[in-house]
Design an enzyme around this catalytic site. Structure first.
Site, PDB file in Angstrom:
ATOM      1  N   ARG A  51      70.141  -5.992  23.256  1.00 19.66           N
ATOM      2  CA  ARG A  51      69.601  -4.823  23.901  1.00 19.66           C
ATOM      3  C   ARG A  51      70.436  -3.460  23.613  1.00 19.66           C
ATOM      4  O   ARG A  51      71.833  -3.610  23.945  1.00 19.66           O
ATOM      5  CB  ARG A  51      69.520  -5.133  25.364  1.00 19.66           C
ATOM      6  CG  ARG A  51      68.464  -5.825  25.883  1.00 19.66           C
ATOM      7  CD  ARG A  51      66.898  -5.524  25.517  1.00 19.66           C
ATOM      8  NE  ARG A  51      66.014  -6.452  25.641  1.00 19.66           N
ATOM      9  CZ  ARG A  51      65.712  -7.159  24.899  1.00 19.66           C
ATOM     10  NH1 ARG A  51      66.046  -7.434  23.855  1.00 19.66           N
ATOM     11  NH2 ARG A  51      64.568  -8.073  25.405  1.00 19.66           N
ATOM     12  N   ARG A  78      64.713  22.160  25.130  1.00 22.53           N
ATOM     13  CA  ARG A  78      65.268  20.602  24.908  1.00 22.53           C
ATOM     14  C   ARG A  78      64.963  20.217  23.402  1.00 22.53           C
ATOM     15  O   ARG A  78      63.852  19.958  23.012  1.00 22.53           O
ATOM     16  CB  ARG A  78      64.250  19.752  25.693  1.00 22.53           C
ATOM     17  CG  ARG A  78      64.616  19.889  27.322  1.00 22.53           C
ATOM     18  CD  ARG A  78      66.207  19.838  27.664  1.00 22.53           C
ATOM     19  NE  ARG A  78      66.418  19.966  29.104  1.00 22.53           N
ATOM     20  CZ  ARG A  78      67.512  19.787  29.606  1.00 22.53           C
ATOM     21  NH1 ARG A  78      68.706  19.577  28.770  1.00 22.53           N
ATOM     22  NH2 ARG A  78      67.727  19.896  30.777  1.00 22.53           N
ATOM     23  N   ALA A  90      69.316  21.730  37.230  1.00 21.49           N
ATOM     24  CA  ALA A  90      69.713  20.181  37.133  1.00 21.49           C
ATOM     25  C   ALA A  90      70.879  20.345  36.413  1.00 21.49           C
ATOM     26  O   ALA A  90      71.027  21.211  35.560  1.00 21.49           O
ATOM     27  CB  ALA A  90      68.657  19.286  36.677  1.00 21.49           C
ATOM     28  N   LEU A  92      74.167  17.249  34.632  1.00 23.01           N
ATOM     29  CA  LEU A  92      74.919  15.798  34.586  1.00 23.01           C
ATOM     30  C   LEU A  92      76.018  15.679  35.723  1.00 23.01           C
ATOM     31  O   LEU A  92      76.584  16.700  36.185  1.00 23.01           O
ATOM     32  CB  LEU A  92      75.443  15.809  33.225  1.00 23.01           C
ATOM     33  CG  LEU A  92      74.726  15.891  31.910  1.00 23.01           C
ATOM     34  CD1 LEU A  92      75.403  16.061  30.720  1.00 23.01           C
ATOM     35  CD2 LEU A  92      73.676  14.879  32.085  1.00 23.01           C
ATOM     36  N   GLU A 107      74.983  23.261  40.644  1.00 24.49           N
ATOM     37  CA  GLU A 107      73.780  23.380  39.661  1.00 24.49           C
ATOM     38  C   GLU A 107      72.826  24.700  40.119  1.00 24.49           C
ATOM     39  O   GLU A 107      72.564  25.367  39.588  1.00 24.49           O
ATOM     40  CB  GLU A 107      73.388  22.095  39.298  1.00 24.49           C
ATOM     41  CG  GLU A 107      73.955  21.105  38.442  1.00 24.49           C
ATOM     42  CD  GLU A 107      74.713  21.514  37.089  1.00 24.49           C
ATOM     43  OE1 GLU A 107      73.697  22.689  36.442  1.00 24.49           O
ATOM     44  OE2 GLU A 107      75.256  20.878  36.512  1.00 24.49           O
ATOM     45  N   GLU A 111      72.482  27.759  37.744  1.00 19.58           N
ATOM     46  CA  GLU A 111      71.341  27.963  36.781  1.00 19.58           C
ATOM     47  C   GLU A 111      70.392  29.153  37.715  1.00 19.58           C
ATOM     48  O   GLU A 111      69.537  29.452  36.864  1.00 19.58           O
ATOM     49  CB  GLU A 111      70.664  26.739  36.774  1.00 19.58           C
ATOM     50  CG  GLU A 111      71.265  25.666  35.897  1.00 19.58           C
ATOM     51  CD  GLU A 111      70.588  24.478  35.334  1.00 19.58           C
ATOM     52  OE1 GLU A 111      69.382  24.336  35.751  1.00 19.58           O
ATOM     53  OE2 GLU A 111      71.182  23.828  34.515  1.00 19.58           O
ATOM     54  N   PRO A 129      64.510   3.432  31.764  1.00 18.23           N
ATOM     55  CA  PRO A 129      65.457   2.048  32.287  1.00 18.23           C
ATOM     56  C   PRO A 129      65.442   1.190  31.006  1.00 18.23           C
ATOM     57  O   PRO A 129      66.210   0.121  31.068  1.00 18.23           O
ATOM     58  CB  PRO A 129      64.766   1.336  33.385  1.00 18.23           C
ATOM     59  CG  PRO A 129      63.321   1.832  33.437  1.00 18.23           C
ATOM     60  CD  PRO A 129      63.590   3.228  33.052  1.00 18.23           C
ATOM     61  N   GLY A 130      64.580   1.131  30.073  1.00 22.41           N
ATOM     62  CA  GLY A 130      64.169   0.339  29.023  1.00 22.41           C
ATOM     63  C   GLY A 130      65.387   0.604  27.698  1.00 22.41           C
ATOM     64  O   GLY A 130      65.802  -0.227  27.203  1.00 22.41           O
ATOM     65  N   GLU A 134      70.419   6.122  32.601  1.00 26.14           N
ATOM     66  CA  GLU A 134      70.540   7.294  33.328  1.00 26.14           C
ATOM     67  C   GLU A 134      69.738   7.112  34.697  1.00 26.14           C
ATOM     68  O   GLU A 134      68.675   6.506  34.742  1.00 26.14           O
ATOM     69  CB  GLU A 134      69.842   8.456  32.813  1.00 26.14           C
ATOM     70  CG  GLU A 134      69.686   9.888  33.396  1.00 26.14           C
ATOM     71  CD  GLU A 134      68.988  10.992  32.827  1.00 26.14           C
ATOM     72  OE1 GLU A 134      69.129  12.344  33.302  1.00 26.14           O
ATOM     73  OE2 GLU A 134      68.176  10.733  31.860  1.00 26.14           O
ATOM     74  N   GLU A 159      71.736  26.737  27.868  1.00 25.43           N
ATOM     75  CA  GLU A 159      71.667  27.418  29.351  1.00 25.43           C
ATOM     76  C   GLU A 159      71.634  28.822  29.271  1.00 25.43           C
ATOM     77  O   GLU A 159      71.481  29.809  29.965  1.00 25.43           O
ATOM     78  CB  GLU A 159      72.917  26.848  29.885  1.00 25.43           C
ATOM     79  CG  GLU A 159      72.590  25.459  30.729  1.00 25.43           C
ATOM     80  CD  GLU A 159      73.689  24.756  31.621  1.00 25.43           C
ATOM     81  OE1 GLU A 159      74.678  25.589  31.619  1.00 25.43           O
ATOM     82  OE2 GLU A 159      73.507  24.162  32.279  1.00 25.43           O
TER      83      GLU A 159
END
Length: 235
Positions: A51, A78, A90, A92, A107, A111, A129-130, A134, A159
């Protein structure tokens, strides 16, 4: 063929923490923020499978709602998907030792130039999740007021080109359901907010446990060289 009525019923379902043994781990690539890893995983039957996935720092987001039921969002480019997405503020969890709530407050100030008096956990999401580990915690923030950006903050990259907007809640909901708005943090946050409007007291406290973060440490530890029946080692 299975009749729907024959499928077992489960009430009050919950995700179950579970970590399969990792026989070996390779770093396929090291990035500026994330690494790309390859695990040889031992299944419960003793077989192995490979995986590949991105090791992510995790993130927080904020659904900030004003007194007029407008939600504060940002329009941010993005690059991987080629869109300027409408998203909640949002960021990290990449600051050493910073608690998730503190990161969310930071944040929101960085922002959107805002602070909030009332905070609740709105929803926790494992975004992909695959292939990516995160997890993002999305907060509901109310009682908004103006705030200065933290000392030393300087917008850069995407930003530096963001636009801050106030959007009526219903317009965001309609945009999600018509496919015009696709950011996972926005979709999860707005739909969760739609489900709890008028019942916000049912939401978790802002410092509630975050199971996904706890489990992340366990999955990372699974690749350490711990003797086991399968001879787990790390490359």
């Amino acid at each position: 063929m299975t009749e729907p009525s024959r499928i077992p019923v489960r009430t009050q379902p919950a995700d179950t923490p579970e970590v399969w043994a990792v026989k070996s781990r390779r770093v396929l690539g090291e990035g500026r923020l994330f690494d790309y890893l390859s695990d040889e995983v031992v299944t419960p039957s003793g077989d192995t499978m490979r995986r590949d996935f991105v090791d992510h720092t995790g993130a927080v987001g904020v659904i900030a709602v004003d007194d007029d039921e407008h939600i504060i969002v940002v329009a941010q480019y993005r690059h991987p998907v080629g869109f300027r997405l409408i998203e909640p503020p949002a960021g990290l969890l990449d600051a050493e030792g910073e608690e998730p709530l503190a990161a969310a407050k930071r944040e929101l100030a960085e922002e959107a130039g805002l602070a909030a008096e009332h905070w609740r956990v709105l929803v926790d999401v494992l975004t992909t999740p695959g292939g990516v580990n995160e997890s993002i915690r999305i907060y509901l923030a109310r009682g908004l007021s103006a705030a200065e950006a933290p000392d030393g903050f300087e917008a850069e990259g995407e930003e530096a080109h963001m636009e801050v907007l106030r959007v009526p809640f219903q317009d965001l909901l309609d945009g999600i359901l018509t496919g015009k708005l696709q950011s996972p943090s926005l979709v999860a946050g707005v739909l969760a907010y739609a489900a709890v409007r008028g019942r916000e007291d049912m939401l978790r406290a802002p410092d509630a446990p975050w199971p996904a973060r706890t489990q992340l440490e366990r999955t990372r530890a699974a690749a350490d060289p711990i003797p086991d029946a399968h001879g787990c080692t790390r490359d």
